[in-house]
Design a protein around this motif. Sequence first.
Motif, PDB file in Angstrom:
ATOM      1  N   PRO A 174       0.848  -1.206  -0.006  1.00  0.00           N
ATOM      2  CA  PRO A 174       0.063   0.083   0.088  1.00  0.00           C
ATOM      3  C   PRO A 174       0.870   1.309   0.043  1.00  0.00           C
ATOM      4  O   PRO A 174       0.320   2.479  -0.330  1.00  0.00           O
ATOM      5  CB  PRO A 174      -0.812  -0.084   1.409  1.00  0.00           C
ATOM      6  N   SER A 175       2.109   1.150   0.271  1.00  0.00           N
ATOM      7  CA  SER A 175       2.797   2.210   0.475  1.00  0.00           C
ATOM      8  C   SER A 175       3.274   2.955  -0.972  1.00  0.00           C
ATOM      9  O   SER A 175       3.484   4.076  -1.275  1.00  0.00           O
ATOM     10  CB  SER A 175       4.355   2.230   1.250  1.00  0.00           C
ATOM     11  N   ALA A 176       2.828   2.024  -2.077  1.00  0.00           N
ATOM     12  CA  ALA A 176       3.057   2.524  -3.277  1.00  0.00           C
ATOM     13  C   ALA A 176       2.108   3.851  -3.534  1.00  0.00           C
ATOM     14  O   ALA A 176       2.351   4.308  -4.654  1.00  0.00           O
ATOM     15  CB  ALA A 176       2.761   1.509  -4.370  1.00  0.00           C
ATOM     16  N   LYS A 177       1.174   4.068  -2.858  1.00  0.00           N
ATOM     17  CA  LYS A 177       0.344   5.046  -2.922  1.00  0.00           C
ATOM     18  C   LYS A 177       0.967   6.443  -2.807  1.00  0.00           C
ATOM     19  O   LYS A 177       0.485   7.468  -3.312  1.00  0.00           O
ATOM     20  CB  LYS A 177      -1.051   5.038  -2.146  1.00  0.00           C
ATOM     21  N   GLU A 178       1.963   6.448  -2.236  1.00  0.00           N
ATOM     22  CA  GLU A 178       2.885   7.660  -1.962  1.00  0.00           C
ATOM     23  C   GLU A 178       3.528   8.167  -3.170  1.00  0.00           C
ATOM     24  O   GLU A 178       3.939   9.033  -3.197  1.00  0.00           O
ATOM     25  CB  GLU A 178       3.724   7.501  -1.068  1.00  0.00           C
ATOM     26  N   GLU A 179       3.900   7.406  -4.229  1.00  0.00           N
ATOM     27  CA  GLU A 179       4.487   7.531  -5.477  1.00  0.00           C
ATOM     28  C   GLU A 179       3.641   8.174  -6.471  1.00  0.00           C
ATOM     29  O   GLU A 179       2.725   7.542  -6.590  1.00  0.00           O
ATOM     30  CB  GLU A 179       5.284   6.132  -5.876  1.00  0.00           C
ATOM     31  N   ASP A 180       3.988   9.173  -7.048  1.00  0.00           N
ATOM     32  CA  ASP A 180       3.145   9.616  -8.087  1.00  0.00           C
ATOM     33  C   ASP A 180       3.275   8.990  -9.460  1.00  0.00           C
ATOM     34  O   ASP A 180       4.060   7.679  -9.560  1.00  0.00           O
ATOM     35  CB  ASP A 180       3.378  10.935  -8.073  1.00  0.00           C
ATOM     36  N   ASP A 181       2.389   9.230 -10.248  1.00  0.00           N
ATOM     37  CA  ASP A 181       2.379   8.482 -11.706  1.00  0.00           C
ATOM     38  C   ASP A 181       3.680   8.648 -12.556  1.00  0.00           C
ATOM     39  O   ASP A 181       4.024   7.638 -13.089  1.00  0.00           O
ATOM     40  CB  ASP A 181       1.211   8.831 -12.481  1.00  0.00           C
ATOM     41  N   PHE A 182       4.592   9.765 -12.402  1.00  0.00           N
ATOM     42  CA  PHE A 182       5.548   9.873 -13.152  1.00  0.00           C
ATOM     43  C   PHE A 182       6.861   8.838 -12.487  1.00  0.00           C
ATOM     44  O   PHE A 182       7.455   8.238 -13.124  1.00  0.00           O
ATOM     45  CB  PHE A 182       5.878  11.202 -13.149  1.00  0.00           C
ATOM     46  N   ALA A 183       6.643   8.468 -11.343  1.00  0.00           N
ATOM     47  CA  ALA A 183       7.446   7.936 -10.597  1.00  0.00           C
ATOM     48  C   ALA A 183       7.716   6.277 -11.115  1.00  0.00           C
ATOM     49  O   ALA A 183       8.488   5.639 -11.581  1.00  0.00           O
ATOM     50  CB  ALA A 183       7.740   7.835  -9.093  1.00  0.00           C
ATOM     51  N   LEU A 184       6.271   5.823 -11.292  1.00  0.00           N
ATOM     52  CA  LEU A 184       5.661   4.690 -11.439  1.00  0.00           C
ATOM     53  C   LEU A 184       6.113   4.468 -13.070  1.00  0.00           C
ATOM     54  O   LEU A 184       6.518   3.462 -13.500  1.00  0.00           O
ATOM     55  CB  LEU A 184       4.337   4.250 -11.378  1.00  0.00           C
ATOM     56  N   ARG A 185       5.955   5.557 -13.894  1.00  0.00           N
ATOM     57  CA  ARG A 185       6.410   5.505 -15.362  1.00  0.00           C
ATOM     58  C   ARG A 185       7.827   5.443 -15.538  1.00  0.00           C
ATOM     59  O   ARG A 185       8.204   4.690 -16.418  1.00  0.00           O
ATOM     60  CB  ARG A 185       5.870   6.750 -15.983  1.00  0.00           C
ATOM     61  N   ARG A 186       8.600   5.908 -14.513  1.00  0.00           N
ATOM     62  CA  ARG A 186      10.156   5.803 -14.755  1.00  0.00           C
ATOM     63  C   ARG A 186      10.580   4.302 -14.505  1.00  0.00           C
ATOM     64  O   ARG A 186      11.351   3.624 -15.473  1.00  0.00           O
ATOM     65  CB  ARG A 186      10.807   6.806 -13.747  1.00  0.00           C
ATOM     66  N   PHE A 187       9.848   3.727 -13.438  1.00  0.00           N
ATOM     67  CA  PHE A 187      10.036   2.056 -13.265  1.00  0.00           C
ATOM     68  C   PHE A 187       9.667   1.441 -14.438  1.00  0.00           C
ATOM     69  O   PHE A 187      10.172   0.283 -15.085  1.00  0.00           O
ATOM     70  CB  PHE A 187       9.512   1.681 -12.013  1.00  0.00           C
ATOM     71  N   LEU A 188       8.447   2.047 -14.880  1.00  0.00           N
ATOM     72  CA  LEU A 188       7.827   1.083 -16.204  1.00  0.00           C
ATOM     73  C   LEU A 188       8.897   1.200 -17.343  1.00  0.00           C
ATOM     74  O   LEU A 188       9.060   0.127 -18.088  1.00  0.00           O
ATOM     75  CB  LEU A 188       6.475   1.564 -16.487  1.00  0.00           C
ATOM     76  N   ARG A 189       9.337   2.331 -17.821  1.00  0.00           N
ATOM     77  CA  ARG A 189      10.213   2.542 -18.824  1.00  0.00           C
ATOM     78  C   ARG A 189      11.537   2.071 -18.505  1.00  0.00           C
ATOM     79  O   ARG A 189      12.203   1.589 -19.527  1.00  0.00           O
ATOM     80  CB  ARG A 189      10.496   4.069 -18.975  1.00  0.00           C
ATOM     81  N   ALA A 190      11.910   1.685 -17.379  1.00  0.00           N
ATOM     82  CA  ALA A 190      13.229   1.207 -16.945  1.00  0.00           C
ATOM     83  C   ALA A 190      13.200  -0.339 -17.238  1.00  0.00           C
ATOM     84  O   ALA A 190      14.180  -0.829 -17.646  1.00  0.00           O
ATOM     85  CB  ALA A 190      13.644   1.536 -15.788  1.00  0.00           C
ATOM     86  N   ARG A 191      12.015  -1.014 -17.503  1.00  0.00           N
ATOM     87  CA  ARG A 191      11.751  -2.404 -17.899  1.00  0.00           C
ATOM     88  C   ARG A 191      11.134  -2.405 -19.137  1.00  0.00           C
ATOM     89  O   ARG A 191      10.336  -3.553 -19.214  1.00  0.00           O
ATOM     90  CB  ARG A 191      11.139  -2.996 -16.625  1.00  0.00           C
TER      91      ARG A 191
END
Length: 254
Positions: free
Chosen positions: A48-65
């Motif tokens: 649930p702590s992932a809620k603290e991360e914004d969408d741009f942060a998630l997108r960086r992880f997505l792009r990295a993979r």
Amino acid sequence: SRSSATIAAGINMDCGTDERQYGHGGDGDAAEWKKVAELREFVEAQDPSAKEEDDFALRRFLRARDHNINKASVMLLRYLAWKRVTKPHGFISDDEVRGEIAKGRDRHQGFDRLGRPMSYLYGGRHFPVRRDHEDLKRYVVYVFDKICTKLLTGQEKFAAVIDLKGWGYANCDIRGYLAGLDIMQSYYPERLGRVFLIHVPYLFMAAWKIVYPLIDDKTKKKFVFVADRDLDATLRDAIDESQLPEEYGGKLKL
């Protein structure tokens, strides 16, 4: 013998298209944001702590993979677990790294022509015999966070100059380099825009040959070895005179 710049030229250092990926990368497309939403749903169900991360942060992880949700989720979950242990209060304070700050190995000031905050790292001021490995890793995290606070609205990447003037065997720290590399690639994906390595001594290439294979392919393209004869033109092409430090011929006082 060949110069270090000549040796480096034999390694693929072409920046490719990454150099022009400015800011939020054109804000992405609908398909990419849909994957970001899917990644968020999947990861938040496990942490649930992932809620603290914004969408741009998630997108960086997505792009990295490469937009592989399964691989990105593994990477993101590992980051969240690491963050709880490494930064239990959300950040590393100046007091926690006061000794490392005093060594004067880095400065963070100015921006390049793409609006990315600049960092200047001085390899000849680092002496591994005088450092604690865990303190160094903590300081690396502190530095990355410090750089990220300087990001302008719409910008996600930073750039750096690594000045190796005076670097010798006493400064070589393979273990430290690998630790910093792992932190950057694992926990700060898609943050690095470009790194210029300048005043590179021939001896450094032995260390580089050990580190280079452990750099992911995307990141490899962001390292640029600059020959002394090209230093002024290269830095001025990347950084406006008003943002270039005086020690490199610019007008910025560090």
